[in-house]
Design an enzyme around this catalytic site. Structure first.
Site, PDB file in Angstrom:
ATOM      1  N   LYS A  13     -79.381 -63.622   6.371  1.00 30.78           N
ATOM      2  CA  LYS A  13     -80.274 -63.796   5.553  1.00 30.78           C
ATOM      3  C   LYS A  13     -81.113 -62.995   5.097  1.00 30.78           C
ATOM      4  O   LYS A  13     -80.683 -62.874   3.833  1.00 30.78           O
ATOM      5  CB  LYS A  13     -80.851 -65.374   6.031  1.00 30.78           C
ATOM      6  CG  LYS A  13     -79.716 -66.269   6.051  1.00 30.78           C
ATOM      7  CD  LYS A  13     -79.800 -67.806   6.723  1.00 30.78           C
ATOM      8  CE  LYS A  13     -80.858 -68.040   7.568  1.00 30.78           C
ATOM      9  NZ  LYS A  13     -80.391 -68.081   9.344  1.00 30.78           N
ATOM     10  N   ARG A  88     -84.442 -76.071   6.441  1.00 29.72           N
ATOM     11  CA  ARG A  88     -84.331 -76.043   7.740  1.00 29.72           C
ATOM     12  C   ARG A  88     -83.516 -77.350   8.126  1.00 29.72           C
ATOM     13  O   ARG A  88     -82.634 -77.561   9.444  1.00 29.72           O
ATOM     14  CB  ARG A  88     -84.527 -75.916   9.023  1.00 29.72           C
ATOM     15  CG  ARG A  88     -84.665 -74.236   8.973  1.00 29.72           C
ATOM     16  CD  ARG A  88     -85.182 -73.867   9.801  1.00 29.72           C
ATOM     17  NE  ARG A  88     -84.685 -72.391  10.742  1.00 29.72           N
ATOM     18  CZ  ARG A  88     -85.079 -70.750  10.272  1.00 29.72           C
ATOM     19  NH1 ARG A  88     -85.601 -70.792   9.334  1.00 29.72           N
ATOM     20  NH2 ARG A  88     -84.621 -69.742  11.604  1.00 29.72           N
ATOM     21  N   ARG A 127     -80.587 -57.054  16.862  1.00 31.07           N
ATOM     22  CA  ARG A 127     -81.891 -56.523  15.244  1.00 31.07           C
ATOM     23  C   ARG A 127     -83.119 -55.917  15.883  1.00 31.07           C
ATOM     24  O   ARG A 127     -84.073 -56.610  16.450  1.00 31.07           O
ATOM     25  CB  ARG A 127     -82.599 -57.971  14.530  1.00 31.07           C
ATOM     26  CG  ARG A 127     -83.414 -58.264  13.362  1.00 31.07           C
ATOM     27  CD  ARG A 127     -83.385 -59.011  13.318  1.00 31.07           C
ATOM     28  NE  ARG A 127     -83.454 -60.729  14.340  1.00 31.07           N
ATOM     29  CZ  ARG A 127     -83.417 -61.690  13.643  1.00 31.07           C
ATOM     30  NH1 ARG A 127     -82.848 -61.974  12.119  1.00 31.07           N
ATOM     31  NH2 ARG A 127     -83.021 -62.418  13.974  1.00 31.07           N
ATOM     32  N   ARG A 160     -88.176 -59.061  17.984  1.00 32.89           N
ATOM     33  CA  ARG A 160     -88.669 -59.902  17.305  1.00 32.89           C
ATOM     34  C   ARG A 160     -88.533 -61.209  19.079  1.00 32.89           C
ATOM     35  O   ARG A 160     -87.847 -60.599  19.898  1.00 32.89           O
ATOM     36  CB  ARG A 160     -88.570 -60.683  16.475  1.00 32.89           C
ATOM     37  CG  ARG A 160     -88.365 -60.711  15.301  1.00 32.89           C
ATOM     38  CD  ARG A 160     -87.678 -61.951  14.074  1.00 32.89           C
ATOM     39  NE  ARG A 160     -87.141 -63.452  14.939  1.00 32.89           N
ATOM     40  CZ  ARG A 160     -87.035 -63.910  13.752  1.00 32.89           C
ATOM     41  NH1 ARG A 160     -86.643 -63.562  12.832  1.00 32.89           N
ATOM     42  NH2 ARG A 160     -86.717 -64.899  14.206  1.00 32.89           N
ATOM     43  N   ARG A 171     -81.865 -71.788  19.477  1.00 29.16           N
ATOM     44  CA  ARG A 171     -81.853 -71.271  18.264  1.00 29.16           C
ATOM     45  C   ARG A 171     -80.330 -71.467  17.570  1.00 29.16           C
ATOM     46  O   ARG A 171     -79.955 -72.712  16.203  1.00 29.16           O
ATOM     47  CB  ARG A 171     -82.234 -69.864  17.526  1.00 29.16           C
ATOM     48  CG  ARG A 171     -84.012 -69.906  18.005  1.00 29.16           C
ATOM     49  CD  ARG A 171     -84.376 -68.895  17.583  1.00 29.16           C
ATOM     50  NE  ARG A 171     -83.998 -67.890  16.375  1.00 29.16           N
ATOM     51  CZ  ARG A 171     -84.071 -66.178  16.309  1.00 29.16           C
ATOM     52  NH1 ARG A 171     -83.738 -65.302  17.237  1.00 29.16           N
ATOM     53  NH2 ARG A 171     -83.680 -65.710  15.718  1.00 29.16           N
TER      54      ARG A 171
END
Ligand code: ADP
Ligand code: AMP
Length: 216
Positions: A13, A88, A127, A160, A171
């Site tokens: 996203k 969400r 990431r 992160r 998640r």
């Protein structure tokens, strides 16, 4: 253009949001980025959000809806916006409908980026994000040309706190239980378009932009 990017954690996203926001000249609004900024600045909002984020849980609806409502009232949203990571939950989607009704504006599209569950963990764990400009990389799928350094601004890259395997798995479960119902929510309203998120980053962008340009 008023858009929502939907998809599980690691679907791409944020990566696609940068391209879409530039292409249509609209602000990219990421609730995750807003929370991370508040955590870095040590604000009350950041303090409240941090414990939920560290556990891979959703921040309570009331907190999120309020920040999005305030953000959408800013002048740069007059001609459109791209929401990334919001809504969400169904109550968040209902609240967004109310806010947009009050503003007398309508949603154009909800783009659902589809990626198989098995791929998501590797994507999120690999990431890396630039401390300077926020650009997103991946150690394997989209590496910077110099290790740990941003190609765009030379800033250093970081991982992160919530991009570890255990938290990412949590998640994804939270996404399946709380966010997936939004697919039906927006499908019923004729707003949803699915995009294959397992292609090359550039091809995913091409598919999204041509879908939005053609209005299909
Ligand atoms: P999200 O915002 O949905 O959580 P990101 O855009 O941050 O996801 O992407 C998660 C990770 O996967 C990043 O490291 C990014 O570079 C990488 N990525 C994004 N899109 C693709 C793709 N199409 N193929 C391979 N890796 C991708
Ligand atoms: P993201 O940057 O979109 O991956 O979001 C990171 C974390 O921020 C999530 O795991 C949640 O804890 C929190 N968060 C971001 N957006 C929302 C939202 N719309 N509702 C609740 N929590 C959110």
């Amino acid at each position: 253009m008023r858009l929502i990017l939907l998809g599980p954690p690691g679907a791409g996203k944020g990566t696609q949001a940068t391209t879409i926001a530039t292409e249509f000249n609209i602000p990219h609004i990421s609730t995750g980025d807003i929370f991370r900024y508040n955590i870095k600045e040590g604000t009350e909002l950041g303090k409240k959000a941090k414990s939920f984020m560290d556990q891979g849980l959703l921040v309570p609806d009331e907190l999120v809806v309020e920040i999005v409502e305030d953000r959408l009232k800013k002048e740069d949203c007059e001609n459109g916006f791209l929401l990334d990571g919001f809504p969400r939950t169904v109550p968040q989607a209902e609240a967004l409908d109310e806010v947009m009704d009050k503003m007398n504006v309508a949603l154009n599209k909800v783009i659902n980026i589809q990626v198989d569950k098995e791929i998501l963990v590797e994507r999120a764990v690999g990431r890396r994000i630039c401390k300077g400009c926020g650009a997103t990389y991946h150690i394997k799928f989209n590496p910077s040309s110099t290790i740990d350094q941003c190609d765009k601004c030379g800033g250093s890259l970081y991982q992160r706190d919530d991009d570890n395997e255990a938290t990412v798995t949590r998640r994804i479960d939270v996404y399946l239980n709380e966010t997936m119902p939004l697919i039906e929510y927006y499908e019923k309203r004729g707003k949803l378009t699915a995009i294959d998120g397992q292609q090359h980053i550039d091809k995913v962008a091409e598919d999204i932009i041509s879908m939005l340009r053609s209005g299909k």
